[in-house]
Design a protein around this motif. Structure first.
Motif, PDB file in Angstrom:
ATOM      1  N   SER A  76       1.390  -3.077   4.043  1.00  0.00           N
ATOM      2  CA  SER A  76       1.028  -2.064   3.052  1.00  0.00           C
ATOM      3  C   SER A  76       2.216  -1.177   2.705  1.00  0.00           C
ATOM      4  O   SER A  76       2.510  -0.940   1.526  1.00  0.00           O
ATOM      5  CB  SER A  76      -0.129  -1.215   3.585  1.00  0.00           C
ATOM      6  OG  SER A  76      -0.403  -0.134   2.720  1.00  0.00           O
ATOM      7  N   ARG A 128       4.321  -0.959  -0.927  1.00  0.00           N
ATOM      8  CA  ARG A 128       4.375   0.304  -1.658  1.00  0.00           C
ATOM      9  C   ARG A 128       5.795   0.785  -1.906  1.00  0.00           C
ATOM     10  O   ARG A 128       6.090   1.387  -2.939  1.00  0.00           O
ATOM     11  CB  ARG A 128       3.603   1.378  -0.885  1.00  0.00           C
ATOM     12  CG  ARG A 128       2.100   1.313  -1.081  1.00  0.00           C
ATOM     13  CD  ARG A 128       1.333   2.058  -0.019  1.00  0.00           C
ATOM     14  NE  ARG A 128       1.966   3.335   0.350  1.00  0.00           N
ATOM     15  CZ  ARG A 128       1.677   3.995   1.472  1.00  0.00           C
ATOM     16  NH1 ARG A 128       0.813   3.474   2.326  1.00  0.00           N
ATOM     17  NH2 ARG A 128       2.254   5.141   1.732  1.00  0.00           N
ATOM     18  N   HIS A 161       8.092  -2.669  -3.425  1.00  0.00           N
ATOM     19  CA  HIS A 161       7.519  -3.224  -4.656  1.00  0.00           C
ATOM     20  C   HIS A 161       7.530  -4.754  -4.663  1.00  0.00           C
ATOM     21  O   HIS A 161       7.725  -5.392  -5.689  1.00  0.00           O
ATOM     22  CB  HIS A 161       8.254  -2.687  -5.886  1.00  0.00           C
ATOM     23  CG  HIS A 161       8.332  -1.190  -5.918  1.00  0.00           C
ATOM     24  ND1 HIS A 161       7.232  -0.381  -6.057  1.00  0.00           N
ATOM     25  CD2 HIS A 161       9.398  -0.355  -5.785  1.00  0.00           C
ATOM     26  CE1 HIS A 161       7.592   0.890  -6.036  1.00  0.00           C
ATOM     27  NE2 HIS A 161       8.899   0.931  -5.873  1.00  0.00           N
TER      28      HIS A 161
END
Length: 331
Positions: free
Chosen positions: A139, A143, A146
């Motif tokens: 995760s 974030r 990218h």
């Protein structure tokens, strides 16, 4: 017998807060057992009295570790399911460690899945590292980078990050561990703690190179597979059932020359030396866990030692004390 010395700290005012634990150890088995929640087997590989230290810290979704010992160790085992390991030497002027057979320099990061750990660390080696939940890592990676997590991270690899990046990682970890021992809260609230956790993980992610040379993966994996199969046969048999090197080669399906080459590449020593040292380590553990009425001869014989004079000399050379002294201390 010297007992494991541990100090525990809550890094805040409630049980929900993260915790920190500092443990001083006196043998390789204690060093492994100090890391509760992980399934580890440590064997002392160099000669002399053992002295080690493990500093663990638990944050939400990630464990931080600072570990060191004065003797060479082979570390094997699992650091939990569905997680990833990042680690870096925290020392200089030592012989390179071997991570799954790959040499680890001063500014190299060990990275990969946390199961199937295999690290041969030299004497006076220290490391810092994190074990992070796979879902949390994926995760944060997506974030901030990218993109999805690099495919090569799914393999246990050694990658160079350079002196500057290595020093930043070392400084960050030392600052956090020093704060944890001060007794002061590590973060003011849950949100601040989450930011700290994410900063630590991202510092490791940002240090990694964009790509990794995978050309040696197949050859290294094949050599390690030979060593792993040979070790399984060594550990499955002992005493009267102990196998000779010729028998081990036959069961693994390689020549003695090939077996020796693979052991030198992956573990840095010959299979005969490794077998002798691991049997001495198992004997030490058995002596420390001896039942009432058991003696040195019975326990040593169980691990294939028949010449008690030679066994006692080898044992004292490796651990710095006679086997009888280990047994007395365990009583």
């Amino acid at each position: 017998m010297p007992h494991t010395c541990a100090s525990d700290h809550r890094l805040g005012g409630s049980a929900a807060q993260p915790w920190s634990r500092l443990v001083k150890t006196h043998d390789a088995h204690e060093q492994a057992q100090a890391q509760a929640g992980w399934s580890l087997q440590y064997d002392q590989m160099s000669c002399g009295k053992f002295s080690g230290q493990v500093h663990l810290m638990q944050l939400p979704g990630v464990s931080l570790v600072h570990e060191g010992a004065n003797q060479a160790i082979r570390q094997r085992g699992d650091l939990g399911d569905d997680s990833y390991l990042f680690a870096l030497p925290a020392c200089s002027d030592t012989t390179p460690a071997l991570f799954s057979g790959a040499s680890v320099g001063q500014h190299d990061v060990m990275v990969g899945p946390s199961d199937g750990l295999d690290l041969c660390s030299p004497a006076n080696f220290n490391l810092i590292g994190i074990v992070v939940d796979a879902e949390l890592l994926a995760s944060l990676w997506a974030r901030t980078q990218h993109t999805s997590m690099a495919a090569w991270v799914s393999q246990q690899r050694v990658v160079s990050v350079g002196a500057d990046r290595a020093q930043r990682l070392l400084a960050l970890h030392r600052q956090i561990f020093e704060c944890s021992q001060s007794g002061l809260p590590l973060a003011a609230n849950a949100k601040a703690l989450e930011i700290l956790r994410d900063d630590v993980i991202l510092e490791w992610v940002d240090a990694l190179p964009a790509s990794c040379d995978m050309s040696d993966v197949r050859a290294l994996g094949m050599r390690k597979a030979v060593v792993d199969r040979a070790c399984e046969w060594m550990w499955q048999t002992g005493g009267d059932e102990a196998l000779s090197m010729l028998e081990i080669c036959k069961r693994v399906g390689v020549s003695q020359r090939k077996l020796n080459y693979c052991f030198q590449e992956i573990l840095g020593m010959s299979p005969m030396k490794y077998q002798r040292i691991t049997r001495l380590n198992r004997t030490q553990q058995a002596l420390k866990q001896a039942q009432v009425g058991e003696n040195v001869f019975d326990i040593a014989s169980r691990w294939g030692f028949w010449h008690m004079g030679q066994f006692s000399q080898d044992y004292k050379r490796l651990f710095g004390e006679l086997p009888s002294a280990t047994l007395r201390a365990a009583a």
